[in-house]
Design a protein around this motif. Sequence first.
Motif, PDB file in Angstrom:
ATOM      1  N   HIS A  69       0.858  -1.178   0.000  1.00 15.41           N
ATOM      2  CA  HIS A  69       0.000   0.000   0.000  1.00 15.41           C
ATOM      3  C   HIS A  69       0.900   1.236   0.000  1.00 15.41           C
ATOM      4  N   LEU A  70       0.910   1.956  -1.111  1.00  9.98           N
ATOM      5  CA  LEU A  70       1.720   3.165  -1.223  1.00  9.98           C
ATOM      6  C   LEU A  70       0.817   4.386  -1.105  1.00  9.98           C
ATOM      7  N   MET A  71       1.261   5.377  -0.339  1.00  8.10           N
ATOM      8  CA  MET A  71       0.487   6.592  -0.108  1.00  8.10           C
ATOM      9  C   MET A  71       1.334   7.805  -0.491  1.00  8.10           C
ATOM     10  N   GLY A  72       0.703   8.818  -1.052  1.00  7.16           N
ATOM     11  CA  GLY A  72       1.429  10.034  -1.392  1.00  7.16           C
ATOM     12  C   GLY A  72       0.495  11.188  -1.669  1.00  7.16           C
ATOM     13  N   ASN A  73       1.070  12.371  -1.808  1.00  5.43           N
ATOM     14  CA  ASN A  73       0.320  13.588  -2.124  1.00  5.43           C
ATOM     15  C   ASN A  73      -0.815  13.834  -1.136  1.00  5.43           C
ATOM     16  N   ALA A  74      -0.505  13.811   0.132  1.00  4.05           N
ATOM     17  CA  ALA A  74      -1.521  14.022   1.163  1.00  4.05           C
ATOM     18  C   ALA A  74      -1.980  15.471   1.188  1.00  4.05           C
ATOM     19  N   ARG A  75      -3.251  15.645   1.465  1.00  2.00           N
ATOM     20  CA  ARG A  75      -3.855  16.956   1.689  1.00  2.00           C
ATOM     21  C   ARG A  75      -4.562  16.888   3.031  1.00  2.00           C
ATOM     22  N   VAL A  76      -4.228  17.792   3.934  1.00  4.09           N
ATOM     23  CA  VAL A  76      -4.783  17.773   5.287  1.00  4.09           C
ATOM     24  C   VAL A  76      -5.230  19.184   5.658  1.00  4.09           C
ATOM     25  N   VAL A  77      -6.458  19.286   6.170  1.00  5.83           N
ATOM     26  CA  VAL A  77      -6.969  20.549   6.696  1.00  5.83           C
ATOM     27  C   VAL A  77      -7.368  20.295   8.140  1.00  5.83           C
ATOM     28  N   VAL A  78      -6.693  20.984   9.056  1.00  8.72           N
ATOM     29  CA  VAL A  78      -6.965  20.838  10.481  1.00  8.72           C
ATOM     30  C   VAL A  78      -7.787  22.040  10.953  1.00  8.72           C
ATOM     31  N   ASP A  79      -8.848  21.743  11.706  1.00  5.98           N
ATOM     32  CA  ASP A  79      -9.686  22.781  12.293  1.00  5.98           C
ATOM     33  C   ASP A  79      -9.892  22.431  13.758  1.00  5.98           C
ATOM     34  N   GLY A  80      -8.995  22.920  14.617  1.00  5.56           N
ATOM     35  CA  GLY A  80      -9.067  22.603  16.039  1.00  5.56           C
ATOM     36  C   GLY A  80      -8.798  21.134  16.281  1.00  5.56           C
ATOM     37  N   ASP A  81      -9.812  20.442  16.819  1.00  5.13           N
ATOM     38  CA  ASP A  81      -9.680  19.020  17.133  1.00  5.13           C
ATOM     39  C   ASP A  81     -10.293  18.120  16.068  1.00  5.13           C
ATOM     40  N   GLN A  82     -10.526  18.683  14.886  1.00  4.16           N
ATOM     41  CA  GLN A  82     -11.053  17.910  13.768  1.00  4.16           C
ATOM     42  C   GLN A  82     -10.179  18.152  12.542  1.00  4.16           C
ATOM     43  N   ALA A  83     -10.160  17.191  11.644  1.00  2.00           N
ATOM     44  CA  ALA A  83      -9.382  17.332  10.424  1.00  2.00           C
ATOM     45  C   ALA A  83     -10.060  16.558   9.297  1.00  2.00           C
ATOM     46  N   GLU A  84      -9.818  17.033   8.097  1.00  2.00           N
ATOM     47  CA  GLU A  84     -10.192  16.305   6.890  1.00  2.00           C
ATOM     48  C   GLU A  84      -8.911  16.068   6.118  1.00  2.00           C
ATOM     49  N   ALA A  85      -8.770  14.870   5.572  1.00  2.00           N
ATOM     50  CA  ALA A  85      -7.530  14.537   4.885  1.00  2.00           C
ATOM     51  C   ALA A  85      -7.816  13.585   3.737  1.00  2.00           C
ATOM     52  N   SER A  86      -6.967  13.639   2.740  1.00  2.00           N
ATOM     53  CA  SER A  86      -7.004  12.654   1.663  1.00  2.00           C
ATOM     54  C   SER A  86      -5.578  12.403   1.211  1.00  2.00           C
ATOM     55  N   VAL A  87      -5.371  11.228   0.663  1.00  2.97           N
ATOM     56  CA  VAL A  87      -4.050  10.842   0.182  1.00  2.97           C
ATOM     57  C   VAL A  87      -4.244   9.943  -1.039  1.00  2.97           C
ATOM     58  N   LYS A  88      -3.390  10.126  -2.028  1.00  2.00           N
ATOM     59  CA  LYS A  88      -3.435   9.231  -3.180  1.00  2.00           C
ATOM     60  C   LYS A  88      -2.876   7.878  -2.768  1.00  2.00           C
ATOM     61  N   MET A  89      -3.456   6.828  -3.346  1.00  2.06           N
ATOM     62  CA  MET A  89      -2.980   5.489  -3.024  1.00  2.06           C
ATOM     63  C   MET A  89      -2.778   4.681  -4.287  1.00  2.06           C
ATOM     64  N   ARG A  90      -1.815   3.777  -4.190  1.00  4.32           N
ATOM     65  CA  ARG A  90      -1.584   2.749  -5.202  1.00  4.32           C
ATOM     66  C   ARG A  90      -1.337   1.465  -4.424  1.00  4.32           C
ATOM     67  N   VAL A  91      -2.181   0.484  -4.648  1.00  3.79           N
ATOM     68  CA  VAL A  91      -2.127  -0.741  -3.846  1.00  3.79           C
ATOM     69  C   VAL A  91      -1.944  -1.947  -4.773  1.00  3.79           C
ATOM     70  N   HIS A  92      -0.894  -2.706  -4.507  1.00  3.39           N
ATOM     71  CA  HIS A  92      -0.579  -3.892  -5.298  1.00  3.39           C
ATOM     72  C   HIS A  92      -0.813  -5.137  -4.448  1.00  3.39           C
ATOM     73  N   HIS A  93      -1.492  -6.128  -5.027  1.00  3.52           N
ATOM     74  CA  HIS A  93      -1.786  -7.397  -4.350  1.00  3.52           C
ATOM     75  C   HIS A  93      -1.291  -8.547  -5.221  1.00  3.52           C
ATOM     76  N   VAL A  94      -0.750  -9.555  -4.589  1.00  2.47           N
ATOM     77  CA  VAL A  94      -0.325 -10.775  -5.271  1.00  2.47           C
ATOM     78  C   VAL A  94      -1.111 -11.927  -4.663  1.00  2.47           C
ATOM     79  N   GLY A  95      -1.533 -12.853  -5.482  1.00  2.37           N
ATOM     80  CA  GLY A  95      -2.271 -14.003  -4.982  1.00  2.37           C
ATOM     81  C   GLY A  95      -1.389 -14.937  -4.161  1.00  2.37           C
ATOM     82  N   ALA A  96      -2.020 -15.812  -3.428  1.00  3.36           N
ATOM     83  CA  ALA A  96      -1.315 -16.802  -2.602  1.00  3.36           C
ATOM     84  C   ALA A  96      -1.604 -18.203  -3.145  1.00  3.36           C
ATOM     85  N   ALA A  97      -0.680 -19.121  -2.843  1.00  3.61           N
ATOM     86  CA  ALA A  97      -0.825 -20.552  -3.180  1.00  3.61           C
ATOM     87  C   ALA A  97      -1.154 -20.721  -4.667  1.00  3.61           C
ATOM     88  N   GLU A  98      -2.281 -21.372  -4.976  1.00  8.22           N
ATOM     89  CA  GLU A  98      -2.626 -21.651  -6.374  1.00  8.22           C
ATOM     90  C   GLU A  98      -2.964 -20.384  -7.158  1.00  8.22           C
TER      91      GLU A  98
END
Length: 143
Positions: A69-98
Amino acid sequence: MSANLDVRRVTDLFHVYADALDRRSWAVLDEVFLEDVRADYNATEVVEGRAALIGMIRGYLDGCGPTQHLMGNARVVVDGDQAEASVKMRVHHVGAAERAQLTYECFGWYHAELVRTAGGWRVASWCQEVTHQLGTAEVFARI
């Protein structure tokens, strides 16, 4: 507390999440999500509560091979004790066994609404927005 420190700590939560999933360190997710978190994974899986969220994630990843799970280019806005955030993701999965020859990769964003708690920032609302995919979801042996 400085705004820059809050932004860094919120951004770090995305990395803690990614590392927990890739290492299958499920207990670490207690440090990321509130107990009553609401999560929406691209409108295909919507869950209420941290235990249900972790169970849903494990249902996918416990039967899967390695992930990154790779994360980058985060955007965060903090307002006191609350925040809104987003981050770009690129997620790679490989199968198991068969399914070890199969791969699945998704791209998009994670969006979060967070609150400051006595233990630090925690996610109250979580959304995965997948914009495109490669490979096959057959890598997941849903458990």
